[in-house]
Motif scaffolding. Structure first.
Motif, PDB file in Angstrom:
ATOM      1  N   HIS A  35       0.830  -1.208   0.000  1.00 18.20           N
ATOM      2  CA  HIS A  35       0.000   0.000   0.000  1.00 18.20           C
ATOM      3  C   HIS A  35       0.862   1.255   0.000  1.00 18.20           C
ATOM      4  O   HIS A  35       0.610   2.190  -0.755  1.00 18.20           O
ATOM      5  CB  HIS A  35      -0.946   0.009   1.212  1.00 18.20           C
ATOM      6  N   CYS A  69      -5.423   3.056   6.723  1.00 15.59           N
ATOM      7  CA  CYS A  69      -5.913   1.788   7.286  1.00 15.59           C
ATOM      8  C   CYS A  69      -5.873   1.764   8.806  1.00 15.59           C
ATOM      9  O   CYS A  69      -6.682   1.092   9.434  1.00 15.59           O
ATOM     10  CB  CYS A  69      -5.074   0.627   6.763  1.00 15.59           C
ATOM     11  N   CYS A 103     -10.957  -2.279   4.615  1.00 17.37           N
ATOM     12  CA  CYS A 103     -10.481  -2.814   3.329  1.00 17.37           C
ATOM     13  C   CYS A 103     -11.457  -2.482   2.202  1.00 17.37           C
ATOM     14  O   CYS A 103     -11.051  -2.071   1.113  1.00 17.37           O
ATOM     15  CB  CYS A 103     -10.301  -4.330   3.412  1.00 17.37           C
ATOM     16  N   HIS A 111      -5.265 -11.843   4.358  1.00 17.94           N
ATOM     17  CA  HIS A 111      -4.343 -10.806   3.916  1.00 17.94           C
ATOM     18  C   HIS A 111      -3.829 -10.024   5.127  1.00 17.94           C
ATOM     19  O   HIS A 111      -4.495  -9.130   5.638  1.00 17.94           O
ATOM     20  CB  HIS A 111      -5.036  -9.868   2.925  1.00 17.94           C
ATOM     21  N   GLN A 152      -1.365  -7.590   6.112  1.00 23.41           N
ATOM     22  CA  GLN A 152      -0.568  -6.593   5.412  1.00 23.41           C
ATOM     23  C   GLN A 152       0.918  -6.525   5.781  1.00 23.41           C
ATOM     24  O   GLN A 152       1.736  -6.248   4.938  1.00 23.41           O
ATOM     25  CB  GLN A 152      -1.194  -5.206   5.598  1.00 23.41           C
ATOM     26  N   HIS A 153       1.247  -6.776   7.016  1.00 26.63           N
ATOM     27  CA  HIS A 153       2.644  -6.627   7.435  1.00 26.63           C
ATOM     28  C   HIS A 153       3.389  -7.952   7.507  1.00 26.63           C
ATOM     29  O   HIS A 153       4.492  -8.021   8.022  1.00 26.63           O
ATOM     30  CB  HIS A 153       2.716  -5.885   8.776  1.00 26.63           C
ATOM     31  N   LYS A 181       0.554 -11.061  -1.653  1.00 24.87           N
ATOM     32  CA  LYS A 181       0.711 -10.059  -0.608  1.00 24.87           C
ATOM     33  C   LYS A 181       0.201  -8.756  -1.173  1.00 24.87           C
ATOM     34  O   LYS A 181       0.594  -8.346  -2.252  1.00 24.87           O
ATOM     35  CB  LYS A 181       2.173  -9.945  -0.189  1.00 24.87           C
TER      36      LYS A 181
END
Length: 86
Positions: free
Chosen positions: A2, A12, A28, A63, A65-66, A85
């Motif tokens: 992102h 987010c 999301c 998902h 993100q990190h 990812k």
């Protein structure tokens, strides 16, 4: 991913990065259209579309993100989805 696309963390996680919020499906889906995702992945095999599951369809369950995405469907089913990812 992102951040690489110019989306700041606050989008987010909220404005206070000292106390970041955990994103939800609502977060999301504020940017990602669920119907478009369902359409994009409708022909994945096996038969069940991972973006239109009969249960547990929350974005952040798979998902993360990190960290690398997780195929949680495979905990109970023999689905070999290729995870991206985001």
């Amino acid at each position: 991913m992102h951040v690489a696309k110019g989306v700041p963390c606050q989008t987010c996680h909220g404005p206070d990065l000292q106390k970041p919020k955990e994103p939800s499906d609502k977060t999301c889906l504020g940017c990602h259209n669920r119907d478009a995702l369902i359409e994009k992945t409708k022909d994945l095999h096996p038969v069940v579309n991972p973006h239109n599951p009969p249960h547990n369809g929350e974005c952040i369950q798979c998902h993360l993100q990190h960290s690398d995405p997780v195929n949680n469907c495979a905990d109970c089913h023999k689905y070999d989805f290729k995870m991206k990812k985001l």
